[in-house]
Motif scaffolding. Structure first.
Motif, PDB file in Angstrom:
ATOM      1  N   LEU A  72       0.825  -1.205   0.000  1.00  0.00           N
ATOM      2  CA  LEU A  72       0.000   0.000   0.000  1.00  0.00           C
ATOM      3  C   LEU A  72       0.862   1.259   0.000  1.00  0.00           C
ATOM      4  O   LEU A  72       0.548   2.244  -0.689  1.00  0.00           O
ATOM      5  CB  LEU A  72      -0.928  -0.011   1.223  1.00  0.00           C
ATOM      6  N   THR A  73       1.958   1.236   0.749  1.00  0.00           N
ATOM      7  CA  THR A  73       2.873   2.384   0.776  1.00  0.00           C
ATOM      8  C   THR A  73       3.472   2.644  -0.603  1.00  0.00           C
ATOM      9  O   THR A  73       3.561   3.791  -1.065  1.00  0.00           O
ATOM     10  CB  THR A  73       3.998   2.150   1.798  1.00  0.00           C
ATOM     11  N   ILE A  74       3.881   1.585  -1.286  1.00  0.00           N
ATOM     12  CA  ILE A  74       4.471   1.736  -2.626  1.00  0.00           C
ATOM     13  C   ILE A  74       3.439   2.237  -3.624  1.00  0.00           C
ATOM     14  O   ILE A  74       3.724   3.091  -4.470  1.00  0.00           O
ATOM     15  CB  ILE A  74       5.076   0.393  -3.089  1.00  0.00           C
ATOM     16  N   ILE A  75       2.223   1.710  -3.527  1.00  0.00           N
ATOM     17  CA  ILE A  75       1.152   2.168  -4.426  1.00  0.00           C
ATOM     18  C   ILE A  75       0.931   3.669  -4.245  1.00  0.00           C
ATOM     19  O   ILE A  75       0.822   4.415  -5.234  1.00  0.00           O
ATOM     20  CB  ILE A  75      -0.143   1.384  -4.147  1.00  0.00           C
ATOM     21  N   GLN A 105     -18.072  -8.134   4.467  1.00  0.00           N
ATOM     22  CA  GLN A 105     -18.481  -8.552   5.810  1.00  0.00           C
ATOM     23  C   GLN A 105     -18.408 -10.063   5.933  1.00  0.00           C
ATOM     24  O   GLN A 105     -19.068 -10.768   5.167  1.00  0.00           O
ATOM     25  CB  GLN A 105     -19.921  -8.073   6.100  1.00  0.00           C
ATOM     26  N   PRO A 106     -17.589 -10.575   6.866  1.00  0.00           N
ATOM     27  CA  PRO A 106     -16.677  -9.823   7.736  1.00  0.00           C
ATOM     28  C   PRO A 106     -15.513  -9.241   6.939  1.00  0.00           C
ATOM     29  O   PRO A 106     -15.251  -9.664   5.803  1.00  0.00           O
ATOM     30  CB  PRO A 106     -16.198 -10.887   8.725  1.00  0.00           C
ATOM     31  N   PHE A 107     -14.807  -8.270   7.540  1.00  0.00           N
ATOM     32  CA  PHE A 107     -13.720  -7.610   6.837  1.00  0.00           C
ATOM     33  C   PHE A 107     -12.609  -8.601   6.484  1.00  0.00           C
ATOM     34  O   PHE A 107     -12.130  -9.331   7.351  1.00  0.00           O
ATOM     35  CB  PHE A 107     -13.132  -6.491   7.696  1.00  0.00           C
ATOM     36  N   ARG A 108     -12.220  -8.587   5.225  1.00  0.00           N
ATOM     37  CA  ARG A 108     -11.092  -9.441   4.819  1.00  0.00           C
ATOM     38  C   ARG A 108      -9.776  -8.906   5.358  1.00  0.00           C
ATOM     39  O   ARG A 108      -8.829  -9.670   5.527  1.00  0.00           O
ATOM     40  CB  ARG A 108     -11.014  -9.533   3.295  1.00  0.00           C
ATOM     41  N   GLU A 109      -9.733  -7.575   5.608  1.00  0.00           N
ATOM     42  CA  GLU A 109      -8.540  -6.992   6.213  1.00  0.00           C
ATOM     43  C   GLU A 109      -8.754  -6.919   7.729  1.00  0.00           C
ATOM     44  O   GLU A 109      -9.536  -6.109   8.218  1.00  0.00           O
ATOM     45  CB  GLU A 109      -8.278  -5.591   5.661  1.00  0.00           C
ATOM     46  N   PRO A 110      -8.049  -7.782   8.486  1.00  0.00           N
ATOM     47  CA  PRO A 110      -8.290  -7.820   9.930  1.00  0.00           C
ATOM     48  C   PRO A 110      -7.616  -6.686  10.703  1.00  0.00           C
ATOM     49  O   PRO A 110      -7.962  -6.434  11.860  1.00  0.00           O
ATOM     50  CB  PRO A 110      -7.693  -9.178  10.340  1.00  0.00           C
ATOM     51  N   VAL A 111      -6.663  -6.006  10.089  1.00  0.00           N
ATOM     52  CA  VAL A 111      -5.895  -4.971  10.788  1.00  0.00           C
ATOM     53  C   VAL A 111      -6.602  -3.620  10.632  1.00  0.00           C
ATOM     54  O   VAL A 111      -6.777  -3.125   9.511  1.00  0.00           O
ATOM     55  CB  VAL A 111      -4.455  -4.882  10.244  1.00  0.00           C
ATOM     56  N   LEU A 116      -8.048   1.522   7.572  1.00  0.00           N
ATOM     57  CA  LEU A 116      -8.076   2.979   7.528  1.00  0.00           C
ATOM     58  C   LEU A 116      -7.238   3.505   6.357  1.00  0.00           C
ATOM     59  O   LEU A 116      -7.691   4.367   5.587  1.00  0.00           O
ATOM     60  CB  LEU A 116      -7.560   3.550   8.852  1.00  0.00           C
ATOM     61  N   LYS A 117      -6.025   2.988   6.202  1.00  0.00           N
ATOM     62  CA  LYS A 117      -5.142   3.442   5.130  1.00  0.00           C
ATOM     63  C   LYS A 117      -5.709   3.113   3.752  1.00  0.00           C
ATOM     64  O   LYS A 117      -5.549   3.887   2.800  1.00  0.00           O
ATOM     65  CB  LYS A 117      -3.753   2.818   5.299  1.00  0.00           C
ATOM     66  N   LEU A 118      -6.383   1.986   3.646  1.00  0.00           N
ATOM     67  CA  LEU A 118      -6.991   1.617   2.372  1.00  0.00           C
ATOM     68  C   LEU A 118      -8.079   2.616   1.967  1.00  0.00           C
ATOM     69  O   LEU A 118      -8.156   3.046   0.809  1.00  0.00           O
ATOM     70  CB  LEU A 118      -7.582   0.209   2.460  1.00  0.00           C
ATOM     71  N   ILE A 119      -8.915   2.995   2.937  1.00  0.00           N
ATOM     72  CA  ILE A 119      -9.965   3.979   2.647  1.00  0.00           C
ATOM     73  C   ILE A 119      -9.351   5.323   2.297  1.00  0.00           C
ATOM     74  O   ILE A 119      -9.772   5.996   1.344  1.00  0.00           O
ATOM     75  CB  ILE A 119     -10.919   4.117   3.847  1.00  0.00           C
ATOM     76  N   ASP A 155     -17.618  -0.391  10.627  1.00  0.00           N
ATOM     77  CA  ASP A 155     -16.350  -0.691  11.294  1.00  0.00           C
ATOM     78  C   ASP A 155     -16.396  -0.213  12.748  1.00  0.00           C
ATOM     79  O   ASP A 155     -16.793   0.921  13.027  1.00  0.00           O
ATOM     80  CB  ASP A 155     -15.202   0.000  10.557  1.00  0.00           C
ATOM     81  N   ARG A 156     -15.981  -1.073  13.668  1.00  0.00           N
ATOM     82  CA  ARG A 156     -15.934  -0.679  15.074  1.00  0.00           C
ATOM     83  C   ARG A 156     -14.749   0.226  15.384  1.00  0.00           C
ATOM     84  O   ARG A 156     -14.691   0.833  16.458  1.00  0.00           O
ATOM     85  CB  ARG A 156     -15.884  -1.926  15.966  1.00  0.00           C
ATOM     86  N   PHE A 157     -13.816   0.308  14.462  1.00  0.00           N
ATOM     87  CA  PHE A 157     -12.664   1.190  14.618  1.00  0.00           C
ATOM     88  C   PHE A 157     -13.118   2.619  14.322  1.00  0.00           C
ATOM     89  O   PHE A 157     -13.473   2.929  13.174  1.00  0.00           O
ATOM     90  CB  PHE A 157     -11.563   0.752  13.656  1.00  0.00           C
ATOM     91  N   PRO A 158     -13.143   3.507  15.324  1.00  0.00           N
ATOM     92  CA  PRO A 158     -13.712   4.848  15.113  1.00  0.00           C
ATOM     93  C   PRO A 158     -13.078   5.617  13.965  1.00  0.00           C
ATOM     94  O   PRO A 158     -13.775   6.274  13.188  1.00  0.00           O
ATOM     95  CB  PRO A 158     -13.465   5.554  16.456  1.00  0.00           C
ATOM     96  N   GLU A 159     -11.751   5.523  13.824  1.00  0.00           N
ATOM     97  CA  GLU A 159     -11.089   6.274  12.751  1.00  0.00           C
ATOM     98  C   GLU A 159     -11.481   5.732  11.378  1.00  0.00           C
ATOM     99  O   GLU A 159     -11.589   6.491  10.400  1.00  0.00           O
ATOM    100  CB  GLU A 159      -9.577   6.228  12.939  1.00  0.00           C
TER     101      GLU A 159
END
Length: 463
Positions: A72-75, A105-111, A116-119, A155-159
Motif C-alpha cells: 500500500l505504501t508503494i502504491i 463482511q466480515p472484513f477481509r482486512e483484519p488490521v 483505515l489506510k486503504l480507505i 467498522d468498530r474502529f472509530p477512525e
C-alpha cells in the motif's frame, strides 16, 4: 530514480512463497521509489502498470500484514504525481483490491490501521482523478467505492468509521451519481452512526448525511428514508452533549431547508411542477431549528438564528413575495413582549428577521403540532427544552397564535406541565406561559390564572 526495466525483475520475487523474501523485495522497491529527494516527477518515472497490478494482488491475497502494508505504501508513492488519466487507469485495479479488503463482511482486512489506510488511499485517488471522473455519469471505480463504503461504515474502529464518512462526502462532491444506487443502505448505516460515542464521528456522519440527501433529491426512496430513518435520529442531536455537534446540526438544518425551498419558486408553482422531496419536511426541520434556537449555549442559539434568517432571505428571494405585512414591528404593541433575561429562548426569538418570521408563520400550525407531540417525551430535560422552544415559536409567530384554534390546547398543556415534579420542566412551562400571555391580544380567564403561575416568586427578604 530507476528506469522501468530496472523494476521488472522484482515482479517475480513478489510471488515468492517465502514471506521474508517478499518483505525484502517490497522493502527494496519502497527504497527505490521513495529515496529520490527533489524529484518532482517521481510518479511518472515509477509508473508501471504491471507493478501496480502485482502490488494490488499483494493487497488482496498476501497473508503477511507487513507485505500488505508495504504494498500500500508503494502504491501511494507510485500514484503521488500521476496525471488524472493515468490515475483512473491505475485505479481500475487498486480500488477493487482495496474495496475487497475494507468493504466486505466480515472484513477481509483484519488490521484496523490498514483498513483505515486503504480507505484514505481510495479517497486520495478520488481527488486526484476528479477532473477525469467529473465528465462521466457512471464509472466502475466510484460505483465499487460507494458500495464498499456501506460496509466500512459498520467498522468498530472509530477512525475507520470516520474515514468512510469523509469518503462518502467526497463521493457526493466528485461523483454524486454513484450515491443513488446505494442510497438506502448508506442512509441506514450513517443514521446508526449518529449515536456513536465520539462527537467527532457524529460530526462527520451528520455532514455525510447532509451531502447524501442533497445529491439524492430525485431519488424515489428519499421521502420514506428521511421520514422513517433520519428524522427519528435527529431528535437526539438537538440534545447532543457536544456543543460542536449542535452547531453543526443547525448548519445542516439550514442546508436542508434551503435545498427544499429551491424547489418551490413561484415559476415552478405556476407550471405545476411538484416540489422536491426535502420540501415536505420543512415543518419538521423548522421545529428542530427552534429547538436549537432555544439552546442555552449562546453559540448554538446564535447559529440557529443565523440559519433561520438565511433561510428566510432565501425563501423571500425564491418566492418574490412581499413580507411587509408580517413584520414584527407592525404587530399591535401588546404582542411585543418585554425582554426577560431568564427567558433565553424568547430573547433569541427577538433576533429572527421579518422574512424568517413570515416563513415560520406560514408553517406555524404543523410546527406547533410537532412540538406538542414532542412534549410526550419521557425525559424531563427534553420536555423542558421543548417548552422553551414552544416559547420562542410563540414569540416569533405572534400573529399566527392569535388566529390559531389551538390556544385552548396550549393553555391546557401548559397547565399540565406547570406542576411537573421536574424543576426544569416547571421553568420551561413558566417561560412558555409568559410568551403566550405576551402575544395573545385577548386573555381568557384560564390564561390569566396560568399567568399568575408563570410569574416567578419574589425572593424572600432576610429578617
Amino acid at each position: 530514480m530507476p528506469e522501468i526495466p530496472d523494476l521488472q525483475h522484482y515482479l517475480g520475487d513478489l510471488e515468492s512463497k517465502d514471506k521474508a523474501s517478499r518483505i525484502r523485495t517490497l522493502s527494496l522497491l519502497k527504497d527505490k521509489l521513495t529515496l529520490a529527494p527533489g524529484s518532482s516527477d517521481v510518479g511518472d518515472h515509477s509508473m508501471n502498470y504491471n507493478l501496480i497490478d502485482a502490488l494490488a494482488n499483494r493487497l488482496v491475497n498476501d497473508p503477511a500484514e507487513r507485505c500488505r502494508e508495504l504494498s500500500l505504501t508503494i502504491i501511494a508513492e507510485c500514484l503521488r504525481d500521476m496525471d488524472p488519466a493515468k490515475i483512473v487507469r491505475s485505479a481500475r485495479c487498486i480500488v477493487p483490491a482495496a474495496a475487497e479488503r475494507f468493504g466486505s463482511q466480515p472484513f477481509r482486512e483484519p488490521v484496523e490501521e490498514l483498513r483505515l489506510k486503504l480507505i484514505e488511499t481510495c479517497t486520495k485517488i478520488l481527488h486526484q482523478a476528479a477532473s477525469e471522473l467529473s465528465y462521466e455519469r457512471s464509472h466502475p471505480i466510484t460505483d465499487i467505492l460507494a458500495f464498499s463504503l456501506v460496509s466500512a461504515l459498520t467498522d468498530r474502529f472509530p477512525e475507520g468509521k470516520r474515514a468512510a464518512a469523509t469518503a462518502i462526502s467526497n463521493l457526493c462532491r466528485i461523483a454524486p451519481w454513484s450515491i443513488n444506487l446505494h442510497f438506502v443502505a448508506l442512509m441506514i448505516e450513517l443514521s446508526t452512526n449518529l449515536s456513536h460515542q465520539h462527537a467527532k464521528t457524529r460530526l462527520l456522519t451528520l455532514d455525510a448525511i447532509v451531502d447524501v440527501t442533497c445529491v439524492s433529491t430525485i431519488c424515489n426512496a428519499l421521502p420514506h428514508v428521511f421520514r422513517q430513518i433520519v428524522l427519528p435520529k435527529l431528535g437526539r442531536i438537538c440534545m447532543d452533549r457536544s456543543k460542536k455537534v449542535r452547531v453543526c446540526f443547525a448548519r445542516s438544518l439550514g442546508v436542508w431547508l434551503v435545498r427544499g425551498l429551491d424547489c418551490i419558486t413561484v415559476a415552478e408553482e405556476a407550471i405545476g411542477k411538484s416540489p422536491g422531496a426535502l420540501h415536505e419536511f420543512a415543518s419538521d426541520l423548522l421545529a428542530f431549528l427552534f429547538m436549537l434556537l432555544s439552546d442555552e449555549s449562546r453559540e448554538v442559539a446564535a447559529r440557529a438564528v443565523s440559519e433561520l434568517n438565511a433561510v428566510g432571505i432565501h425563501w423571500q428571494l425564491a418566492t418574490s413575495k412581499s413580507i411587509s405585512k408580517w413584520c414584527v414591528a407592525e404587530l399591535p404593541l401588546p404582542c411585543v413582549p418585554s425582554v426577560l433575561p431568564r427567558d433565553f429562548a424568547c430573547n433569541a426569538a427577538y433576533l429572527v428577521s421579518s422574512a424568517a418570521t413570515t416563513l415560520v408563520t406560514l408553517h406555524f400550525q404543523p410546527i406547533l403540532n410537532i412540538q406538542l407531540a414532542w412534549l410526550s417525551c419521557w425525559m424531563p430535560p427534553m420536555r423542558a427544552h421543548n417548552l422553551h422552544a414552544l416559547a420562542s415559536l410563540i414569540i416569533t409567530s405572534g400573529a399566527a397564535v392569535n388566529s390559531s384554534f389551538q390556544v385552548g390546547k396550549l393553555i391546557q398543556t401548559y397547565g399540565n406541565w406547570i406542576s411537573d415534579n421536574d424543576e426544569g420542566v416547571q421553568g420551561g412551562s413558566r417561560a412558555a406561559i409568559r410568551a403566550l400571555g405576551a402575544v395573545l391580544i385577548d386573555h381568557s380567564p384560564a390564561l390569566r390564572i396560568l399567568l399568575d403561575f408563570g410569574t416567578p416568586p419574589l425572593a424572600g427578604a432576610d429578617d
